[in-house]
Design a protein around this motif. Structure first.
Motif, PDB file in Angstrom:
ATOM      1  N   MET A 161      18.142  44.833  32.178  1.00  0.00           N
ATOM      2  CA  MET A 161      19.572  44.321  32.476  1.00  0.00           C
ATOM      3  C   MET A 161      20.534  44.761  31.281  1.00  0.00           C
ATOM      4  O   MET A 161      21.641  45.293  31.155  1.00  0.00           O
ATOM      5  CB  MET A 161      20.012  43.064  33.077  1.00  0.00           C
ATOM      6  N   GLY A 162      20.011  44.259  29.927  1.00  0.00           N
ATOM      7  CA  GLY A 162      20.705  44.602  28.638  1.00  0.00           C
ATOM      8  C   GLY A 162      22.027  43.802  28.586  1.00  0.00           C
ATOM      9  O   GLY A 162      22.873  44.386  27.887  1.00  0.00           O
ATOM     10  N   LEU A 163      22.109  42.633  29.172  1.00  0.00           N
ATOM     11  CA  LEU A 163      23.073  42.098  29.067  1.00  0.00           C
ATOM     12  C   LEU A 163      23.127  40.761  27.774  1.00  0.00           C
ATOM     13  O   LEU A 163      22.231  40.658  27.367  1.00  0.00           O
ATOM     14  CB  LEU A 163      23.464  41.106  30.567  1.00  0.00           C
ATOM     15  N   ILE A 164      24.298  40.873  27.465  1.00  0.00           N
ATOM     16  CA  ILE A 164      24.630  39.938  25.966  1.00  0.00           C
ATOM     17  C   ILE A 164      24.793  38.554  26.518  1.00  0.00           C
ATOM     18  O   ILE A 164      25.774  38.226  27.435  1.00  0.00           O
ATOM     19  CB  ILE A 164      25.793  40.240  25.197  1.00  0.00           C
ATOM     20  N   THR A 165      24.316  37.177  26.231  1.00  0.00           N
ATOM     21  CA  THR A 165      24.272  36.150  26.503  1.00  0.00           C
ATOM     22  C   THR A 165      24.669  35.444  25.152  1.00  0.00           C
ATOM     23  O   THR A 165      24.226  35.760  24.080  1.00  0.00           O
ATOM     24  CB  THR A 165      22.946  35.474  26.933  1.00  0.00           C
ATOM     25  N   TYR A 166      25.552  34.101  25.369  1.00  0.00           N
ATOM     26  CA  TYR A 166      26.141  33.440  24.378  1.00  0.00           C
ATOM     27  C   TYR A 166      25.835  31.952  24.461  1.00  0.00           C
ATOM     28  O   TYR A 166      25.200  31.710  25.711  1.00  0.00           O
ATOM     29  CB  TYR A 166      27.664  33.517  24.306  1.00  0.00           C
ATOM     30  N   GLN A 182      34.303  38.180  31.665  1.00  0.00           N
ATOM     31  CA  GLN A 182      35.484  38.979  31.238  1.00  0.00           C
ATOM     32  C   GLN A 182      35.415  39.980  29.731  1.00  0.00           C
ATOM     33  O   GLN A 182      36.264  40.576  29.574  1.00  0.00           O
ATOM     34  CB  GLN A 182      36.694  38.098  30.855  1.00  0.00           C
ATOM     35  N   ASN A 183      34.124  39.826  29.546  1.00  0.00           N
ATOM     36  CA  ASN A 183      33.733  40.696  28.229  1.00  0.00           C
ATOM     37  C   ASN A 183      33.985  42.204  28.643  1.00  0.00           C
ATOM     38  O   ASN A 183      33.088  42.393  29.708  1.00  0.00           O
ATOM     39  CB  ASN A 183      32.611  40.168  27.622  1.00  0.00           C
ATOM     40  N   PRO A 184      34.620  43.107  27.975  1.00  0.00           N
ATOM     41  CA  PRO A 184      34.832  44.573  28.756  1.00  0.00           C
ATOM     42  C   PRO A 184      33.249  45.051  28.967  1.00  0.00           C
ATOM     43  O   PRO A 184      32.957  45.751  29.689  1.00  0.00           O
ATOM     44  CB  PRO A 184      35.417  45.171  27.558  1.00  0.00           C
ATOM     45  N   LYS A 185      32.352  44.756  27.776  1.00  0.00           N
ATOM     46  CA  LYS A 185      31.088  45.506  27.743  1.00  0.00           C
ATOM     47  C   LYS A 185      30.088  44.831  28.691  1.00  0.00           C
ATOM     48  O   LYS A 185      29.563  45.631  29.631  1.00  0.00           O
ATOM     49  CB  LYS A 185      30.553  45.287  26.401  1.00  0.00           C
ATOM     50  N   LYS A 233      28.941  46.932  32.142  1.00  0.00           N
ATOM     51  CA  LYS A 233      27.518  46.797  32.426  1.00  0.00           C
ATOM     52  C   LYS A 233      27.255  46.280  33.859  1.00  0.00           C
ATOM     53  O   LYS A 233      26.414  46.636  34.626  1.00  0.00           O
ATOM     54  CB  LYS A 233      26.614  46.042  31.379  1.00  0.00           C
ATOM     55  N   LEU A 234      27.787  45.199  34.078  1.00  0.00           N
ATOM     56  CA  LEU A 234      27.522  44.388  35.489  1.00  0.00           C
ATOM     57  C   LEU A 234      27.909  45.485  36.535  1.00  0.00           C
ATOM     58  O   LEU A 234      27.374  45.540  37.551  1.00  0.00           O
ATOM     59  CB  LEU A 234      28.301  43.331  35.561  1.00  0.00           C
ATOM     60  N   ALA A 245      39.899  34.831  38.222  1.00  0.00           N
ATOM     61  CA  ALA A 245      38.267  35.118  38.209  1.00  0.00           C
ATOM     62  C   ALA A 245      37.883  34.317  37.081  1.00  0.00           C
ATOM     63  O   ALA A 245      38.180  34.219  36.150  1.00  0.00           O
ATOM     64  CB  ALA A 245      38.102  36.699  37.903  1.00  0.00           C
ATOM     65  N   PRO A 246      36.655  33.764  37.201  1.00  0.00           N
ATOM     66  CA  PRO A 246      36.108  33.103  36.458  1.00  0.00           C
ATOM     67  C   PRO A 246      35.706  33.686  35.147  1.00  0.00           C
ATOM     68  O   PRO A 246      35.373  34.928  35.093  1.00  0.00           O
ATOM     69  CB  PRO A 246      34.853  32.355  36.949  1.00  0.00           C
TER      70      PRO A 246
END
Length: 458
Positions: free
Chosen positions: A421-426, A437-440, A444-445, A388-389
């Protein structure tokens, strides 16, 4: 003294009683501190004062002699008052079923000692120790909603809290807390559909429903019946109409207006969602995991709320030119008016309601969020890849969407990171990306995939 009203089953020193209310005439002047000559001249009409007492359960009144303190679980035959062996009786107080809802403990608190602001503060403090919300204002909204359950007759519409999140995120505990503090709250998971109808119709009871993804669904006959019963019940005067199974020509009508609270991973019925106030739950450990450790605190607050119900006036009406309108006003009105009633500043609740209304428009009228999630899901589950990517770049999402100008790219960043959505971007030298692959992020996804109907089970 007026006729005695039987109003509420309560606990006192561990025993079950009926709380009763009568009204007696009382002078307006303070007899103890008013000179006798003033009392003699007083022509002020007497005022009606409520008196609360406790009455035993299971009492019967003899139709012949009127003796009304005969206690028995079933109708007796002998009356000790008129010494008749085969007398007939009327019910004075019924046997109390302690298993329907949590029976509140009773203490007669004088109305001038009802400190509702301190009770509110105690409730918020207790919530913050036992349950975790994303935003502070949500504690305020929930405790005011619970307060408002004690003024059911004051509202024309009521909102429905919906605790939403993945497994073990604290959703069920939210319902348990409402049962501890709210007025006549029944766990719908523990009763049949027929019992739920009767509890609402006969007792005006509130209903708590867990695992709504399975209970409130069009996929099963029971789930569809539940939806048809629950969905219109946010509005006063709503009726649930069904056929009489004993009479092919008979039609039965039940009152189904009342308070409800839901919990689950997803609620697919969009119309039901518009009646809800979501409380997004993220898995975390509160200070107090076992709410039984603070049982005395719950009991004390509930006792105060029962006094609040019967000893205070109706909450003030909202002005006609109030800033909230339509459905959003309907689901927040009881909360806002209750806050005003106890002297609380509710400007933050109003702002939250306005923001939530805007988010609803984005979430349910604009399908771009679902399209974005579908793109991410498809990318993350490509069968052609051995593994998985780990990341997905925002430029890749924009390409799939056909977004190529600067404003559209900025909008994607706002959607991914915003309240919706409240997702974390880098960011790295090649631009912004999601760590799949980040657990949080993964958790959330999975929740968002379910909420937006991208996939049923992930």
């Amino acid at each position: 003294m007026s006729k005695e009203e039987i109003i509420e089953p309560v606990l006192n020193d561990g025993d079950l009683y009926w709380l009763t209310r009568t009204y007696k005439d009382a002078p307006c002047l303070d007899y103890k501190n008013t000179p006798a000559e003033e009392l003699a001249k007083d022509t002020t009409p007497l005022e009606q004062v409520a008196v609360y007492t406790l009455e035993n359960q299971g009492l019967w009144r003899c139709r012949k002699c009127g003796k009304s303190d005969i206690q028995a679980e079933i109708e007796p035959s002998y009356c000790p008052g008129c010494e008749r062996e085969f007398s007939t009786f009327d019910v004075v107080t019924r046997i109390i079923n302690p298993d329907l809802w949590k029976i509140p403990k009773w203490e007669d608190i004088p109305v001038d000692e009802l400190d509702m602001l301190n009770t509110y503060n105690d409730g918020v403090s207790l919530f913050k120790k036992t349950i975790i919300f994303v935003e502070d204002v949500q504690y305020k909204i929930l405790i005011l909603w619970i307060f408002s359950t004690y003024k059911l007759d004051s509202w024309n519409t009521v909102g429905t809290p919906f605790f939403v999140g993945l497994h073990n995120a604290g959703k069920t505990k939210g319902l348990d807390i409402i049962r501890e503090l709210g007025w006549r709250m029944i766990h719908g998971s523990n009763c049949t559909f027929v019992a739920m109808i009767r509890a609402t119709h006969v007792y005006n009871a509130g209903v708590l429903i867990d695992e709504v993804e399975d209970k409130l669904t069009h996929k099963t006959e029971r789930g569809q019946e539940m939806l048809e019963f629950i969905k219109p019940g946010y509005r006063r005067g709503s009726k649930y109409i069904t056929g009489d199974k004993e009479n092919p020509l008979g039609i039965l009508s039940y009152n189904n207006y009342g308070f409800r609270a839901l919990a689950g991973e997803i609620l697919r019925d969009r119309a039901m969602l518009t009646r809800c106030i979501p409380f997004d739950m993220e898995k975390d450990i509160p200070e107090i995991e076992d709410i039984r450790k603070v049982q005395e605190d719950f009991d004390r607050i509930q006792t105060t709320l029962l006094n609040y119900k019967y000893k205070t006036t109706d909450p003030p009406e909202l002005p006609e030119d109030f800033v909230l309108h339509g459905r959003i006003r309907e689901i927040f009105e009881s909360i806002i008016r209750t806050g005003m009633h106890i002297g609380l500043d509710v400007s933050d609740v109003i702002e939250y309601a306005q923001r939530y209304e805007k988010e609803q428009l984005i979430e349910f009228q604009n399908s771009v969020e679902r399209e974005i999630l579908q793109i991410i899901y498809n990318f993350g589950t490509q069968e052609t890849l051995d593994d998985a990517p780990e990341i997905m770049r925002q430029t890749e999402i924009c390409e799939k969407l056909g977004w190529d100008d600067t404003k559209q790219k900025a909008r994607l960043g706002y959607i991914l990171k915003g309240k919706t959505m409240g997702l974390i971007t880098y960011r790295d030298r090649d631009g912004k990306f999601l760590k799949l692959q980040n657990p949080k992020t993964d958790r959330k996804l999975k929740y968002l995939y379910k909420r937006y109907g991208v996939v049923d089970n992930v």
